[in-house]
Scaffold this motif. Structure first.
Motif, short mmCIF file in Angstrom:
data_model
loop_
_atom_site.label_atom_id
_atom_site.label_comp_id
_atom_site.label_asym_id
_atom_site.label_seq_id
_atom_site.Cartn_x
_atom_site.Cartn_y
_atom_site.Cartn_z
N LEU A 76 0.83 -1.20 0.00
CA LEU A 76 0.00 0.00 0.00
C LEU A 76 0.86 1.26 0.00
CD1 LEU A 76 -2.84 -1.07 2.48
CD2 LEU A 76 -2.99 -0.82 -0.02
N PHE A 80 0.09 3.94 -2.86
CA PHE A 80 -0.35 5.28 -2.49
C PHE A 80 0.79 6.30 -2.47
CE2 PHE A 80 -3.83 2.85 -0.22
CZ PHE A 80 -4.79 3.13 -1.18
N ASP A 81 2.00 5.84 -2.85
CA ASP A 81 3.16 6.72 -2.85
C ASP A 81 3.32 7.42 -1.49
OD1 ASP A 81 5.42 7.93 -3.91
OD2 ASP A 81 4.31 9.64 -4.71
N ASN A 82 3.24 6.59 -0.44
CA ASN A 82 3.28 7.13 0.91
C ASN A 82 4.24 6.30 1.75
OD1 ASN A 82 2.75 7.84 3.61
ND2 ASN A 82 0.66 8.46 3.10
#
Length: 133
Positions: A76, A80-82
């Motif tokens: 994830l 979500f580029d997080n």
């Protein structure tokens, strides 16, 4: 309003790698649950174990569902580029180990005795088989 520090954006390949990890995690989770069902093992962690499952993904990890949860967090993070998910994954794994796995292992040792000891000697807690001579 002041903004909290945010980690830098991940690379462009992170989305694809994240998708791959999410797919792997969901597949591992499903495989483990199906194997438990096939062996008529209780899957609910707050209830007593009804079988010692050592086949399928349990032949490579004593905790494939918890492992899948960690892989899902990492995936994830890529999707979500997080990068905060990458921080959360080891924290969640540590908490899971201390709050659930160790208690479950004491329960399984008491319930399955020698069979549990043999299994622990063969399969690692998170991932991998032990070398046997």
């Amino acid at each position: 309003m002041a903004r909290l520090w945010a980690p830098p954006a991940l690379s462009t390949g992170a989305f694809a790698a994240g998708g791959l990890l999410v797919g792997l995690a969901l597949g591992l989770d499903l495989w483990a649950m199906l194997e438990m069902r096939r062996r008529r093992a209780n899957i609910l962690p707050h209830r007593a174990a009804t079988a010692l499952v050592t086949t399928g993904p349990f032949a490579w990890s004593r905790n494939p569902i918890y492992l899948a949860n960690g892989l899902l967090l990492l995936g994830l993070g890529g999707l979500f580029d997080n990068a905060w998910f990458f921080v959360a994954a080891p924290v969640a794994a540590f908490a899971t180990d201390r709050l659930a796995i160790r208690r479950e292992e004491r329960h399984l040792a008491a319930l399955f005795g020698a069979a549990w000891s043999v299994y622990v000697g063969r399969v690692r807690r998170w991932l991998g088989r032990r070398m046997t001579s």
